[in-house]
Design an enzyme around this catalytic site. Structure first.
Site, mmCIF file in Angstrom:
data_model
loop_
_atom_site.group_PDB
_atom_site.id
_atom_site.type_symbol
_atom_site.label_atom_id
_atom_site.label_comp_id
_atom_site.label_asym_id
_atom_site.label_seq_id
_atom_site.Cartn_x
_atom_site.Cartn_y
_atom_site.Cartn_z
ATOM 1 N N ASP A 82 0.853 -1.194 0.000
ATOM 2 C CA ASP A 82 0.000 0.000 0.000
ATOM 3 C C ASP A 82 0.893 1.251 0.000
ATOM 4 O O ASP A 82 1.800 1.358 0.832
ATOM 5 C CB ASP A 82 -0.871 -0.047 1.275
ATOM 6 C CG ASP A 82 -1.988 0.964 1.278
ATOM 7 O OD1 ASP A 82 -2.395 1.405 0.184
ATOM 8 O OD2 ASP A 82 -2.466 1.314 2.377
ATOM 9 N N HIS A 180 -7.522 9.614 4.183
ATOM 10 C CA HIS A 180 -7.170 8.584 5.154
ATOM 11 C C HIS A 180 -7.529 9.065 6.562
ATOM 12 O O HIS A 180 -7.448 10.247 6.849
ATOM 13 C CB HIS A 180 -5.663 8.304 5.109
ATOM 14 C CG HIS A 180 -5.198 7.729 3.802
ATOM 15 N ND1 HIS A 180 -4.273 8.344 3.008
ATOM 16 C CD2 HIS A 180 -5.536 6.592 3.165
ATOM 17 C CE1 HIS A 180 -4.063 7.603 1.932
ATOM 18 N NE2 HIS A 180 -4.819 6.535 1.995
#
Ligand code: 13P
Length: 285
Positions: A82, A180
């Site tokens: 990621d 996020h």
């Protein structure tokens, strides 16, 4: 058993109107919770591992845990880097056994994003590994280019087309207003922008980062506009930590980690299962 093909798994979702969840691995309990949820939901699943998580768990432990999970699974499993920051970490992850890679060069100017993404695609494709790239914009004025506040982090559709076509990435994470971590207010996803990107790139699976805390109807709309992979981490972390707080709050004398990690693992599993149902990936494996 081997890890599944990133592209095949995403394309199945893309063609059939569902998204596959990427659930970030942070430790053993996450790994077990995620794979148990995938097995019970009969859903394909992606383990996402960030650079920070690799530092925390150790590269070898990370791959070993994911491999044991994959070997015990009855569903397609992917081990995905990621937000890969550079060639060095990408190479290490490939050598260690990761099955797909994200290169995040979105903070560079477009030309450099294309160049670095192309470099990673070339080295990954040579060994049968597929790649996710990212595109977004930074607000303010630079030279004679002004990007207004609303467009601050949004991907520009024409640039998305160039990045995909010139770098050869297999999936694209366009910045469309998600973030996020926990959202401060209600997230405002730029669906018009997503639609434009999809129209320009009708065969490329799109990825939605910051999947925690987005209302269900927005998730469904994003999937209808070509999102085939949704990343979730924060909601699992919150679910885990809430349970640990409760258990420790109820028993000041508790000291055995298994007493709070077991229910914490259950909480992650339930959160992942709900996401799989919402994303439409349940029953697809
Ligand atoms: P959240 O932590 O907001 O769910 O985002 C996860 C993510 O996008 C990982 O790349």
């Amino acid at each position: 058993m081997a890890f599944a093909s990133f592209k095949e798994v995403l394309l199945d979702g893309y063609k059939n109107g569902y998204a596959v969840g990427q659930f970030n691995m942070n430790n053993l309990e996450f790994t077990q919770a995620i794979i148990e949820a995938a097995n019970e939901e009969k859903s394909p699943v992606i383990f996402g591992v960030s650079e920070g998580a690799i530092k925390y768990m150790g590269l070898e432990y990370t791959v070993a845990m994911a491999r044991v999970a994959m070997e015990s699974a009855k569903v397609p499993v992917i081990l995905h880097l990621d937000h890969g920051p550079n060639r060095d970490l990408v190479m290490k992850c490939i050598k260690a056994g990761f099955s797909s890679i994200m290169i995040d060069a979105s903070h560079y100017p477009l030309e450099e994003n294309i160049r670095l993404s192309r470099e990673i695609v070339d080295l990954c494709h040579a060994v049968g590994i597929e790649v996710e790239g990212e595109l977004g914009r930074i607000g303010g004025t630079e030279d004679d280019l002004t990007v207004d506040e609303r467009d601050a982090t949004l991907a520009i559709p024409a640039e998305a087309k160039r990045l995909v076509e010139e770098s050869g990435i297999d999936a694209l994470a366009p910045a469309i207003g998600s973030a996020h971590g926990p959202y401060k207010g209600k997230p405002e996803l730029a669906f018009g922008r997503l639609q434009e990107i999809r129209d320009l790139l009708p065969t490329t699976p799109l990825v939605l980062h910051g999947g925690s805390g987005i209302p269900d109807e927005d998730i469904r709309k994003a999937i209808s506009l070509g999102v085939a992979k949704i990343n979730v981490n924060t909601e699992n972390q919150i679910a885990m930590t809430k349970v640990i707080r409760e258990v420790l709050g109820n028993d000041a004398n508790a000291y055995d980690p298994r007493k709070y990690l077991k229910p914490a693992r259950e909480a992650i599993k339930e959160t992942v299962k709900q996401k799989m149902r919402l994303f439409g990936s349940s029953g697809r494996a």
